[in-house]
Design an enzyme around this catalytic site. Structure first.
Site, mmCIF file in Angstrom:
data_model
loop_
_atom_site.group_PDB
_atom_site.id
_atom_site.type_symbol
_atom_site.label_atom_id
_atom_site.label_comp_id
_atom_site.label_asym_id
_atom_site.label_seq_id
_atom_site.Cartn_x
_atom_site.Cartn_y
_atom_site.Cartn_z
ATOM 1 N N ARG A 114 -0.610 -19.806 11.309
ATOM 2 C CA ARG A 114 -1.547 -19.947 10.192
ATOM 3 C C ARG A 114 -1.007 -20.855 9.091
ATOM 4 N NH1 ARG A 114 -3.447 -14.932 7.333
ATOM 5 N NH2 ARG A 114 -1.321 -14.202 7.540
ATOM 6 N N TYR A 115 0.317 -20.983 8.993
ATOM 7 C CA TYR A 115 0.936 -21.810 7.949
ATOM 8 C C TYR A 115 1.720 -22.920 8.637
ATOM 9 C CZ TYR A 115 0.096 -17.526 5.276
ATOM 10 O OH TYR A 115 -0.479 -16.425 4.698
ATOM 11 N N ARG A 118 5.574 -21.904 9.539
ATOM 12 C CA ARG A 118 5.876 -20.563 10.050
ATOM 13 C C ARG A 118 4.948 -20.210 11.197
ATOM 14 N NH1 ARG A 118 4.435 -18.304 4.539
ATOM 15 N NH2 ARG A 118 4.130 -20.531 4.275
ATOM 16 N N CYS A 127 5.439 0.591 19.121
ATOM 17 C CA CYS A 127 6.149 0.919 17.881
ATOM 18 C C CYS A 127 6.577 2.380 17.968
ATOM 19 C CB CYS A 127 5.238 0.792 16.658
ATOM 20 S SG CYS A 127 4.466 -0.805 16.489
ATOM 21 N N CYS A 131 1.395 3.372 12.597
ATOM 22 C CA CYS A 131 1.009 3.594 11.209
ATOM 23 C C CYS A 131 -0.506 3.498 11.094
ATOM 24 C CB CYS A 131 1.660 2.555 10.309
ATOM 25 S SG CYS A 131 3.389 2.282 10.718
ATOM 26 N N CYS A 134 -2.139 0.179 9.979
ATOM 27 C CA CYS A 134 -1.635 -1.032 10.638
ATOM 28 C C CYS A 134 -2.700 -2.134 10.729
ATOM 29 C CB CYS A 134 -1.136 -0.699 12.032
ATOM 30 S SG CYS A 134 -0.503 -2.159 12.887
ATOM 31 N N ARG A 136 -2.607 -4.555 12.724
ATOM 32 C CA ARG A 136 -2.820 -4.932 14.135
ATOM 33 C C ARG A 136 -3.230 -3.744 14.993
ATOM 34 N NH1 ARG A 136 2.214 -8.009 13.696
ATOM 35 N NH2 ARG A 136 1.539 -9.691 12.347
ATOM 36 N N ASP A 295 -4.635 -4.351 3.862
ATOM 37 C CA ASP A 295 -5.638 -5.201 4.511
ATOM 38 C C ASP A 295 -6.869 -4.366 4.896
ATOM 39 O OD1 ASP A 295 -3.990 -7.455 4.425
ATOM 40 O OD2 ASP A 295 -2.965 -6.858 6.279
ATOM 41 N N ASP A 332 -3.418 -10.560 1.075
ATOM 42 C CA ASP A 332 -3.544 -11.489 2.201
ATOM 43 C C ASP A 332 -5.049 -11.651 2.420
ATOM 44 O OD1 ASP A 332 -2.715 -13.143 4.219
ATOM 45 O OD2 ASP A 332 -1.261 -11.708 5.019
ATOM 46 N N LYS A 339 -1.919 -15.786 1.782
ATOM 47 C CA LYS A 339 -1.524 -14.817 0.734
ATOM 48 C C LYS A 339 -1.728 -15.417 -0.655
ATOM 49 C CE LYS A 339 2.161 -12.806 3.537
ATOM 50 N NZ LYS A 339 2.035 -13.750 4.662
HETATM 51 S S1 SF4 Z 1 2.567 -1.341 10.715
HETATM 52 FE FE1 SF4 Z 1 1.728 -1.600 12.790
HETATM 53 S S2 SF4 Z 1 3.124 -3.029 13.796
HETATM 54 FE FE2 SF4 Z 1 4.188 -2.221 11.992
HETATM 55 S S3 SF4 Z 1 5.339 -0.434 12.738
HETATM 56 FE FE3 SF4 Z 1 3.392 0.321 11.965
HETATM 57 S S4 SF4 Z 1 2.054 0.370 13.766
HETATM 58 FE FE4 SF4 Z 1 3.789 -0.923 14.280
#
Ligand code: SF4
Length: 388
Positions: A114-115, A118, A127, A131, A134, A136, A295, A332, A339
């Site tokens: 995207r940049y 980077r 993971c 979370c 998250c 993603r 996000d 973002d 950002k």
């Molecule tokens: S934020 Fe998403 S990618 Fe990062 S550790 Fe948590 S679940 Fe995994």
């Protein structure tokens, strides 16, 4: 701050050697409702949250031991990051599957570019803990999204023919979910590309599985410096002695460490919590560099705060904390806009070379530009960064 020796009674009989083994922690993650109910007093919102959207949950025994498991309806910050709730199934205004537009900027399967200088390299779907906020969530936890060897080779070829990319963020999922050998191989392959100057490991393992930060992992990686580590502590309850030792091991092995905190409603959205967290991070040689507006990822509406909250927190941190412990507050922009850093407005007025400011304590001060300063255009003056 919690003591590292805290271990939920459920795992009291596990030998220390196993408890300290990251592979054991990974294998024994809690990932079903039946397992959760054995040791957490769930409330109906949590019970209904399992399966509310297609984003699985998984919690390492270590991270689960940091939870307040005893009270139904607990607002424990660990619990709220790890256990899904029914609200995840509710749409909220402006939410998206892929809020950062990462999938629209993929020149090859596992690179998001995207940049100009980077690129993000997606190396794992896994993971230690999934979370609930998250970004993603659309692919994390989905085995089908795990990249294979062919995709990696394609990514290396892209980086070789795109020398403008100097900084590669190794992400996922969590790259430390890979075996030592696999992760070191990836870092070696990237280091062999002359135009790649900096590697960044984006990992939450110091928070959710600090046992993963072993000498066996760090020794081969330190040969490949400069490698930065971007980690993701969100609350002082995550700041255990074990997590502190993981950061110390990384710092001692020459890694530069930065922390990105995501602002989450009723979890860390006040200056006292961020102050305690950032003081601990700095003591452990980890620089708090971003405070992220959450996000607008689908299913996270109940965790998001208004932008005004982040501005207020940054305003309150000024004058209370050293600049080293004050992150940039960043949004973002949804849709891949990149950002933007937001700062509380401290400019009161400007007349010619004379600027008037309000400081963190509400007092007013004047700053006069030098005689030979070039005249600022109105547009430039309005967008001057405020350094406070
Ligand atoms: S934020 Fe998403 S990618 Fe990062 S550790 Fe948590 S679940 Fe995994």
């Amino acid at each position: 701050m919690l003591d590292a020796s805290i271990r939920h009674p459920r795992w009291a009989s596990v030998p220390d050697a196993q408890w300290s083994d990251w592979r054991w922690q990974q294998r024994n993650r809690v990932s079903t409702l039946a397992e959760l109910e054995q040791f957490v007093a769930l409330d109906p919102r949590e019970r209904d949250g399992v399966g509310a959207r297609g984003f699985p949950f998984a919690i390492t025994p270590y991270y689960a031991s940091l939870m307040d498991c005893t009270r139904a309806g607990s607002s424990c910050p660990i619990r709220r990051q790890a256990i899904p709730v029914a609200d995840e199934g509710l749409p909220s205004l402006g939410d998206m599957e892929d809020p950062l537009g990462e999938d629209d900027h993929r020149p090859v399967e596992i690179i998001s570019h995207r940049y100009p200088d980077r690129a993000l390299l997606y190396v794992s779907h896994n993971c230690p803990v999934y979370c609930r906020h998250c970004t993603r969530a659309r692919k994390v936890g989905d085995v089908a999204s795990a990249p294979g060897r062919g995709a990696l080779d394609e990514a290396y070829a892209y980086l070789r023919r795109t020398p403008a990319i100097r900084d590669v963020l190794i992400s996922g999922g969590d790259p430390l979910s890979l075996s030592d050998r696999r992760l070191v191989e990836i870092c070696q392959a990237l280091r062999a590309i002359p135009s790649v100057e900096v590697l960044r490991l984006c990992t939450r393992n110091p928070v959710t599985l600090p046992q993963r930060i072993t000498a066996e992992l760090l020794e081969p990686l330190r040969e490949l410096h400069p490698i930065w580590v971007s980690t993701h502590f969100n609350h002082p309850r995550e700041c255990t002695a074990e997590a502190g030792r993981a950061l110390e091991r990384l710092a001692d092995a020459g890694f530069a460490i930065g922390n990105q905190t995501v602002l989450l409603r009723d979890l860390n959205d006040d200056a006292e919590t961020i102050t305690a967290l950032n003081r601990w991070l700095v003591r452990h040689r980890c620089r708090p560099y971003y405070l992220f507006q959450c996000d607008p990822v689908r299913g996270s509406g109940h965790l998001r705060t208004p932008i005004e909250t982040g501005l207020r927190i940054i305003d309150e941190l000024r004058g209370r904390l050293s600049g080293l412990a004050i992150p940039q507050f960043v949004v973002d922009l949804p849709g891949g806009g990149g950002k933007v850093a937001l700062t509380p407005d401290r400019v009161i007025s400007r007349e010619g070379r004379r600027w008037r400011f309000r400081n963190a304590h509400g007092r007013e001060y004047e700053y006069v530009d030098p005689d030979d300063a070039p005249a600022a255009t109105p547009r430039r003056a309005a967008s001057l960064p405020l350094v406070m």
